[in-house]
Design an enzyme around this catalytic site. Structure first.
Site, short mmCIF file in Angstrom:
data_model
loop_
_atom_site.label_atom_id
_atom_site.label_comp_id
_atom_site.label_asym_id
_atom_site.label_seq_id
_atom_site.Cartn_x
_atom_site.Cartn_y
_atom_site.Cartn_z
N THR A 269 0.85 -1.19 0.00
CA THR A 269 0.00 0.00 0.00
C THR A 269 0.88 1.24 0.00
O THR A 269 2.04 1.19 0.41
CB THR A 269 -0.85 0.09 1.28
OG1 THR A 269 0.03 0.18 2.41
CG2 THR A 269 -1.78 -1.08 1.43
N ASP A 270 0.31 2.35 -0.41
CA ASP A 270 0.95 3.62 -0.13
C ASP A 270 0.78 3.87 1.38
O ASP A 270 -0.01 3.20 2.05
CB ASP A 270 0.36 4.76 -0.97
CG ASP A 270 1.30 5.98 -1.00
OD1 ASP A 270 2.26 6.02 -0.20
OD2 ASP A 270 1.07 6.89 -1.82
#
Ligand code: BGC
Length: 768
Positions: A269-270
């Protein structure tokens, strides 16, 4: 008795060892089997993030201070933690550490947009090979780069990190970038997958996009990078796509990325914790970053209540183990903390010089002789913008500014003017320091251009040979740029250009503008007031030297625009659906009020109504006037194109064209290959970039034949009704251009039989 005891003990130890295999490249399944649910969940979640204080992490052993994140070790099974750090204009770590006087600076390389302006894949690989060496030698396993979202709109605050408005150019650049970094045995993370095309409310914004635009524009570049360069990791974006967070969208992360494109690495994920951890893991998002205990707990609960299956969990853990065994950490690499920064600075300077775009050069205003008296205007001449702000900002040891670079190149600067600017910049910095706001993760330069009285300029025009005006902008993560006073010039900048132009032209002297910007700005209204415009973007710590190299002709510019410079901001169809007037704010949005409210257009959701008509696809097809077209860039020499040949192959065609330097100095030329499809079938842009190549440095009179290949698949467009890529049969025109608006010669190509490639119907917008 004693013997029996010993035998028993040995057997018990063997049992424990069997249950505790130590991770090797060839025993991943065995280790997977030995892992407890707790351990598996732990491996899918990054190390807890310490409180962020102005972008600086503290209080946690990050292994490499200043790195953005890590993966957690599981010592029982010989699984080391690994280290992830930003990217993309160089490695971002903390430059100093407690308890040592050693420093840990990294090289500030040219930003992604400047690399793309080189149109030179081997140059990009040279840069990233050097950058990747710093990743390795500072003990980092993955560089969180390249950023490769499409320049949908000129005002996206992070465009400087990204490459282009065109998916082919963006994809090829990203592939070259990944290859260079990964040649060091460290990983990359292509980001942000996908549709992070605005910073305003980037955490929640829902990009509503047609399947065709997705496939042809916004995913195509990722497809190219994945297939050509096999990045170790992909970073999913913060935003939503067609109603779902990208990090939770199985169609995007598994069906398209893995099943269709054959991706084998991990997806992370960011940096943020979204509630739907289990949904993310199920969708094929292997690693949660920066990670916290909640996410571990949620995964465990999800397995226990059956929301995520054991197979899905094991699939992600297996991906993680496969990633870990590739890392320098796992392989016990003894990093030196001593990369050759001097050599890398030279690489940065050379790359910047080769990529700079010369936009205007009336009557051969450039190159200068190199010994002129120069009136150097603009605060950015002193406060040079080497890169952008946020995670893409590199902690470099120094930034050469224009004043130093020009003096170093042999020019004599107007001292009164230089002192005036320096005093202003120093004063402003001192004020900022006094106010205690020296640095913030999202802060941008607040410093505004300072007015110079017209009578002073008149004196400077008398006393100097030439005026160089540096116009600067710095952009960065967390906020988009604005139309007023950013895309468009400020009032003070306009007056400065007007007064400098009037005074210097009256004295028969030249005016040169240097655009030290992070993104596209308006040029149409003022370009005729000046003799030359040089565009180095934000060119890194050595970039000002590279500008001086171009001004003196030591380097003949050969960069070309990776995007269009429109006449007006509103000429971009995406501008009708872009948050261009929010005032800048920090964090993940731009200045609108939080709290309960009706879903707000361009903030909570953005309609990509323009579909595939992004950049030149729109301007060239609809004949809309531009200030500088896609692919445009001048040289100090000129080139003739001849002998265009297109030869049909079993799959697509091979094109050749001969380029001759018919000017007076040596130089390199980028040739852009555009294809126009036969009429009928899907509506298509007037032409699309399908290949490009750059010559070597050609001496006057010298020629080189360039070869470019295009496959039938690369000719295809996406038919939503059929969920298939389709290449229509018929007569195509292959054009060889110096820009999209400067086609030099063409050759026909006939695709005898229509071809199609069926894919999954998986990314359709939600019908609301
Ligand atoms: C950015 C990413 C970056 C990450 C880690 C995020 O805010 O969007 O590009 O890699 O932070 O610093």
């Amino acid at each position: 008795m004693k013997k029996t005891l010993l035998t028993l003990l040995a057997a018990a130890l063997a049992l424990v060892a069997a249950a505790q295999p130590q991770l090797r490249k060839d025993n991943i399944e065995e280790v997977l089997k030995a892992m407890t649910l707790q351990e598996k969940a732990t491996l899918l979640v990054g190390g807890a993030r310490a409180a962020m204080v102005n972008g600086v992490t503290s209080g946690v052993d990050w292994n490499v201070p200043g790195a953005a994140g890590n993966t957690r070790p599981i010592e029982r099974l010989g699984i080391p933690g690994t280290v992830l750090a930003d990217g993309p204009a160089g490695l971002r770590i903390q430059p100093t550490r407690q308890g040592t006087s050693d420093t840990f600076y990294c090289t500030g390389f040219p930003v992604g947009t400047l690399l793309a302006s080189s149109w030179d894949l081997s140059l990009v690989e040279d840069v990233t090979r050097a950058m990747g060496n710093e990743v390795l030698e500072y003990g980092v396993d993955v560089l969180l780069a390249p950023g490769m979202n499409i320049h949908r709109n000129p005002l996206c605050g992070r465009n400087f990190e990204y490459f282009s408005e065109d998916p082919l150019l963006s994809g090829k650049m990203a592939a070259a970038y990944v290859k260079g970094i990964q040649s060091n045995g460290v990983g990359t993370s292509i980001k942000h997958y996908a549709l992070n095309n605005q910073e305003t409310n980037r955490n929640e914004n829902d990009a509503i996009v047609s399947q065709r635009a997705l496939r042809e524009i916004y995913l195509k570049n990722f497809e190219i990078a994945v297939k050509e360069a096999e990045p170790w990791t992909v970073m999913s974006s913060y935003n939503k796509l067609n109603g779902e967070y990208t990090q939770q969208k199985e169609g995007l992360l598994t069906t398209v990325l893995r099943d269709e494109w054959g991706y084998k690495g991990i997806v992370m994920t960011d940096w943020g914790n979204k509630a739907g951890t289990v949904k993310s893991a199920k969708a094929g998002n292997d690693l949660m970053e920066p990670g916290n205990q909640n996410e571990i707990d949620r995964i465990i609960a999800g397995v226990q209540d059956g929301t995520i299956s054991q197979e899905e969990l094991d699939r992600n853990v297996r991906n993680m183990l496969n990633y870990i065994v590739r890392t320098p950490r796992f392989n016990g690499y003894k990093f030196s903390n001593k990369p050759d920064l001097k050599a890398h600075a030279a690489v940065a300077r050379k790359a910047a010089g080769e990529a700079i775009v010369l936009l205007r050069n009336q009557n051969g205003a450039l190159p200068l002789k190199g010994n002129e008296k120069v009136a150097l205007y603009g605060i950015s001449a002193i406060d040079f913008v080497a890169g952008g702000t946020g995670s893409g900002d590199v902690n470099k040891a120094y930034v050469v500014n224009m004043e130093d670079a020009m003096t170093g190149a042999g020019f004599t600067l107007d001292k009164g003017l230089a002192d005036y600017y320096k005093a202003y910049v120093d004063y402003d910095k001192a004020q900022t320091a006094l106010a205690g706001t020296t640095f913030s993760w999202f802060s941008r330069r607040k410093l505004a251009e300072i007015p110079i009285p017209a009578n002073a300029i008149a004196n400077e025009a008398r006393a100097n040979d030439v005026a160089v005006v540096v116009l600067g902008r710095n952009a960065g993560e967390g906020a988009d740029r604005k139309q007023i006073d950013d895309f468009e010039l400020t009032g003070v900048e306009r007056e400065l250009l007007r007064d400098v132009s009037t005074a210097f032209r009256a004295a028969g002297k030249k005016v040169i503008v240097v655009l030290n910007v992070g993104g596209v700005i308006e040029t149409a209204s003022w370009k005729n007031m000046v003799d030359a415009i040089v565009l180095p973007w934000s060119p890194g710590q050595e970039g000002a030297n590279a500008v001086a190299d171009v001004l003196t002709g030591k380097v003949n510019p050969s960069g070309k625009l990776p995007m269009t410079f429109p006449v007006n901001f509103m000429d971009h169809p995406s501008s009708a659906n872009f948050p261009y007037n929010y005032s800048q704010g920090g964090g993940n949005m731009g200045g609108f009020s939080w709290g309960p409210r009706q879903p707000q257009k361009d903030v909570d959701y953005t309609n990509y109504e323009e579909g595939i008509w992004v950049g030149y696809r729109h301007f060239a097809t609809r004949g809309v006037e531009v200030s500088y077209p896609f692919g445009f860039g001048l040289s100090y020499t000129s080139f003739a194109y001849s002998k265009p040949v297109v030869k049909a192959e079993k799959d697509g065609f091979t094109a050749t064209v001969t380029v001759t330097n018919n000017g007076a100095v040596a130089g390199k030329e980028v040739v852009e290959l555009y294809v126009s499809a036969p009429a009928g079938g899907l509506e298509k842009p007037a032409c699309e970039l399908k290949a490009f190549a750059k010559t070597r440095d050609l001496k006057p009179g010298e020629s080189q034949t360039l070869t470019m290949k295009v496959s039938a698949y690369e000719l295809a467009s996406f038919n939503e009704a059929a969920s298939a890529w389709e290449a229509a049969a018929g007569n195509y025109t292959v054009s060889f251009g110096a820009s999209v608006a400067d086609i030099r010669c063409t050759a026909p190509f006939k695709l005898a039989k229509a071809q199609s490639w069926q894919v999954h119907n998986t990314l359709a917008p939600e019908v609301k």
